[in-house]
Design an enzyme around this catalytic site. Structure first.
Site: not given
Length: 347
Positions: A22, A24, A44, A140, A186
């Site tokens: 992914g 990160i 993964d 979050k 970003l």
């Protein structure tokens, strides 16, 4: 438990990055390669991106020992086998379902993957003598209004509960568990920047949920570097919070991107406000009101004085979620029971 500065001898360590394919996770692998570890193992479920990352790292770091493992964090048996064979010294846990609207539609997937996947990985690390375990968390998780955020807050509880298990193991276990919480990065998969770029290339319109929406942003390389540094500070049970600066207006960001592309906002490229999607907030927070933040030696890393979680209490909360997954109770109701700050009225 004493703090362990593994950053100084990382060259002799085997490192495992879950979600290594992914945004990160892959950047963590790139930066860890620069430190010259003994081995990097990516774990993964994404076969295609794992393959691409493998080719990239072998090309850029031909002398680096690099192993790609395809598997899900939901698979406890597979994790146990991988840890028994590879014996990683340090684990960076970046694997997670992170798209808010999708997890609102399928909340059981967030519970299975994010919560129980994290618990599976923690157990594998504990049972096989991993030195340090670092969870990638998110803003979050703070006063969550959506399933994804609630699931990540529960993951922070898992880190604290596992730390309590280590402390009360009479030396049987020694893994140092910690978490790093930060906002958007970003250009990450699913973030607004790639979406805005695509919409610009197609001539617009650019879609924004709400003109008032703000978000914290940081570059992927900076976030990954600070995650690595945070992990090296950990003594056990900490939640590190990255200093993300001031929140950015999504509306102003979109308008600046239009101007940089040589267009005039609302004239050449239209902007449409489409309304908040299920579970979305107008703004995010990096810490809760009751979390006293302490500075660390790194100016961009703070540590939260968070509430304590016993392993017994953690097991009880996981049992509540397990019953919900078996259809005995509602998933959202179970999440609200185990994550007291989860409130869909906070939007």
């Amino acid at each position: 438990i004493t703090c362990r500065d593994w950053s100084s001898d990382v060259c002799s360590s085997d490192l495992l990055v879950s979600g290594g394919a992914g945004s990160i996770g892959s950047e963590l692998c790139r930066q860890l390669c620069k430190l010259g570890p003994k081995k990097i193992i990516t774990y993964d479920i994404d076969e295609n991106n794992s393959y691409s990352l493998c080719l990239e790292l072998h090309r850029k770091y031909p002398s680096q020992d690099f192993q790609t493992v395809i598997g899900s964090v939901r698979d406890a048996d597979k994790l146990s086998d991988v840890f028994a064979h590879c014996r990683p010294d340090v684990v960076f846990h970046a694997a997670a379902h992170k798209h808010v609207p999708l997890m609102e539609n399928d909340p059981e997937e967030a519970v299975k993957n994010n919560i129980f996947g994290t618990f599976n990985l923690c157990n594998a690390a504990l049972e096989h003598g991993t030195s340090n375990f670092i969870l990638i968390s998110t803003d979050k998780a703070v006063n969550p209004t959506n399933v994804m955020g609630a699931s990540k807050r529960m993951c922070e509880y898992i880190i604290k509960g596992m730390n309590d298990r280590v402390r009360n193991s009479a030396g049987a276990y020694s893994t140092v568990f910690s978490a790093v919480r930060f906002g958007n990065v970003l250009g990450s998969n699913g973030s607004v920047i790639p979406l805005f770029k695509q919409q610009l290339a197609e001539g617009g319109p650019i879609t924004i949920t709400d003109k008032r929406m703000t978000r914290y942003f940081m570059t992927i390389p900076e976030a990954a570097m600070l995650v690595i540094e945070s992990g090296s500070m950990a003594c056990g049970g900490e939640i590190y919070i990255l200093d993300m600066g001031v929140p950015v207006s999504i509306d102003e960001m979109a308008r600046n991107m239009i101007r940089l592309a040589g267009y005039i906002p609302d004239v050449d490229i239209k902007i449409e406000y489409i309304g908040l999607r299920p579970g979305e907030k107008l703004y995010e927070e990096l810490s809760m009101d009751y979390e006293d933040l302490e500075k660390t030696a790194e100016p961009k890393i703070n540590v939260a004085k968070d509430d304590f979680m016993t392993y017994c209490k953690l097991e009880h909360r996981l049992d509540i979620l397990g019953k919900a997954l078996r259809g005995k109770t509602d998933i959202r109701a179970a999440l609200k029971e185990v994550v007291p700050t989860y409130n869909t009225d906070n939007i």
